[in-house]
Design a protein around this motif. Structure first.
Motif, mmCIF file in Angstrom:
data_model
loop_
_atom_site.group_PDB
_atom_site.id
_atom_site.type_symbol
_atom_site.label_atom_id
_atom_site.label_comp_id
_atom_site.label_asym_id
_atom_site.label_seq_id
_atom_site.Cartn_x
_atom_site.Cartn_y
_atom_site.Cartn_z
ATOM 1 N N ALA A 146 0.818 -1.208 0.000
ATOM 2 C CA ALA A 146 0.000 0.000 0.000
ATOM 3 C C ALA A 146 0.854 1.262 0.000
ATOM 4 C CB ALA A 146 -0.931 -0.001 1.207
ATOM 5 N N MET A 147 2.116 1.135 0.407
ATOM 6 C CA MET A 147 2.975 2.314 0.449
ATOM 7 C C MET A 147 3.495 2.694 -0.929
ATOM 8 S SD MET A 147 5.132 2.084 3.955
ATOM 9 C CE MET A 147 6.101 0.681 3.526
ATOM 10 N N PHE A 148 3.381 1.765 -1.908
ATOM 11 C CA PHE A 148 3.945 2.036 -3.235
ATOM 12 C C PHE A 148 2.858 1.934 -4.295
ATOM 13 C CE2 PHE A 148 7.159 0.027 -0.588
ATOM 14 C CZ PHE A 148 8.168 0.967 -0.647
ATOM 15 N N ARG A 149 3.233 2.342 -5.535
ATOM 16 C CA ARG A 149 2.312 2.126 -6.644
ATOM 17 C C ARG A 149 2.334 0.655 -6.992
ATOM 18 N NH1 ARG A 149 4.158 6.316 -11.042
ATOM 19 N NH2 ARG A 149 2.745 5.085 -12.330
ATOM 20 N N PRO A 150 1.193 0.101 -7.468
ATOM 21 C CA PRO A 150 1.170 -1.326 -7.790
ATOM 22 C C PRO A 150 2.247 -1.665 -8.800
ATOM 23 C CG PRO A 150 -1.029 -0.378 -7.975
ATOM 24 C CD PRO A 150 -0.089 0.756 -7.730
#
Lengths: 235, 273
Positions: free
Chosen positions: B123-127
């Protein structure tokens, strides 16, 4: 002098196996240590080899008081004492060849260059043939492996030898050969010896004096010079 | 029996790896090719696994999806094993308070469900691929750390380690020469067993919509997308990706099982005689 004074030692969560034990070994002297199973003979030997930290008491090696045990002992101090353990199978890394087992202390001390000269000399002194040196521990017998372990202990020419039940797994002729190898090393270098065994007769023949450690409690391996009467310890 | 398992597993795995490595570069088939006139066709000779709700070939997307899954599985298992072995070896070799501190850290990580922790990381990064690998790798090192620590603890009391200490070896030398070679087979086995686990984890994240971006084929996103048509009776867009998860993971687990038998204590004691 190798002086063990007022040692109390044991393992976490259990009462100490060794209480207030004293033992002094003079250079060149051979001291036998005997006693019933579980009385702390091996613990005493491990403390003497700087491999086990006692709860109380002091160890002095050639005038140097020991403050750290295992890795914390200065290298110059722990390499003064050669150790041979009871079970050769457990005492040699199964992945190394016998040559690597014997040469390990030299390599660990930055004396790699001496290996080609010392290796044949060491293996000859314990009666190992060159052909055996290329084998791994599972390819040789207990006796042959114990010879290699003795050669490893002698590799750095220690001033003191601690043999913890070195021959108890072996047959009579191998025992004689190993004791002979230790004795010829001692004659040559004047090293002191602490031999632990429950074999009374062997110790009597091998050592200058024998001390007895009583089972459990208030055992105190006789003070320097005299072995005390066994009866006084088994109360 | 063991031999049959070895050969079956090895054959399946070889076929799968070959398909995954060879098909994408050698064929100019486009996995993204959308053909709405062909959507949701059942399996036919031209589309052996049928087509999905955008008319894309399910077999081709399965192969591309498995490529992603295997990549995530292998890299994440490596990350987890390296992190776990390092933590476990440090804890076991140093003992005392570093050991207690590191093991409490392991307990703290273990007290959070690892899917939840994994979701937190992605959730902290882009998929994308790397967040998924980080998420799986950083949540799966705990068991390896425990295993390696236990092994190191038992090894460091062995007489041959004591003999090495007495012979003047440093901690580093003992670790490199005696401890690491002894722990390596078990850590390697743990890494291989981790691969299926990591594949499942990636699929779960993708299924929840948190892993790969939707257009990129991944077994999890395919099942996620196929779910809707399942209710209408179209079984192929979910069944085949599901099989593509299950069969290769079983093959990897089968190989790991054979390996485990080889390094089991019973076998080792036979060698000692």
């Amino acid at each position: 002098m190798l002086e063990l004074a007022h040692l109390t030692a044991g393992y976490p969560g259990r009462p100490p196996v060794l209480r207030d034990a004293c033992l002094t070994i003079a250079p060149g002297e051979a001291v036998g240590l005997q006693g019933p199973s579980g009385c702390g003979k091996s613990t005493l030997a491990r403390v003497a080899a700087l491999l086990h930290r006692p709860d109380h008491g002091t160890v002095t090696v050639d005038g140097h008081r020991v403050h750290g045990w295992r890795h914390r002992a200065p290298r110059s101090l722990r390499t003064r004492i050669g150790v041979v353990f009871q079970q050769p199978r457990q005492s040699a890394d199964p992945r190394l060849t016998l040559a690597d087992v014997i040469a390990e202390p030299l390599r660990a001390n930055g004396r790699r260059a001496e290996v080609p000269d010392r290796l044949p000399e060491l293996s000859r002194s314990v009666g190992l043939t060159d052909e055996l040196l290329t084998r791994r521990p599972h390819e040789v017998s207990d006796g042959q492996l114990q010879r290699a372990c003795l050669a490893r202990a002698l590799a750095l020419e220690p001033r003191w030898l601690v043999c913890d039940e070195m021959t108890s797994m072996l047959d009579a002729s191998t025992t004689a050969a190993l004791v002979g190898a230790v004795e010829s090393y001692r004659t040559r270098t004047g090293a002191g010896l602490l031999a632990v065994s429950h074999d009374d007769e062997l110790l009597t023949r091998w050592c200058d004096r024998t001390v007895t450690l009583a089972a459990g409690a208030a055992g105190s391996a006789g003070a320097a010079g005299s072995a005390k009467d066994l009866d006084t310890w088994t109360s | 029996m063991a031999r049959a398992r070895l050969w079956t597993s090895a054959t399946i795995l070889l076929a799968v790896v070959l398909a995954v490595l060879v098909v994408p570069p050698l064929t100019d088939l486009d996995q993204q090719l959308v053909a709405f006139s062909d959507k949701l066709r059942p399996p036919t000779p031209s589309h052996p696994f049928g087509t999905d709700d955008a008319g894309r070939d399910v077999l081709l997307r399965c192969v591309y999806g498995l490529r992603v899954s295997l990549l995530v599985g292998v890299v994440a298992a490596l990350v987890a094993t390296v992190v776990g072995s390092t933590v476990g070896a440090l804890a076991g070799a140093l003992g005392g308070w570093p050991d207690r501190l590191l093991m409490r850290l392991v307990d703290a990580f273990a007290s959070v469900p690892h899917l939840l922790l994994g979701i937190f990381v992605v959730a902290m990064f882009r998929p994308g691929l790397w967040p998924v690998i980080a998420s799986v790798g950083l949540t799966h090192w705990l068991s390896t750390a425990r295993l390696v620590r236990a092994e190191v603890l038992s090894l460091r009391e062995r007489p041959y380690v004591e003999a090495a200490i007495s012979g003047g070896s440093t901690r580093w030398r003992i670790a490199v020469r005696h401890l690491v070679p002894a722990v390596l087979p078990r850590a390697g086995l743990a890494a291989v067993l981790m691969v299926p686990h990591a594949i499942w984890h990636e699929s779960a994240l993708s299924f929840l919509g948190l892993g790969m971006p939707g257009h990129q084929a991944s077994l999890g996103t395919m099942i996620h997308a196929g779910r809707g048509s399942l209710l209408a009776g179209d079984w192929w867009p979910t069944l085949f990706p599901g099989l593509f998860i299950i069969v290769p993971t079983l093959a990897i687990a089968g190989l790991a099982g054979v390996w485990r038998e080889r390094i089991s204590p019973r076998r080792r004691s036979e060698l000692m005689l």
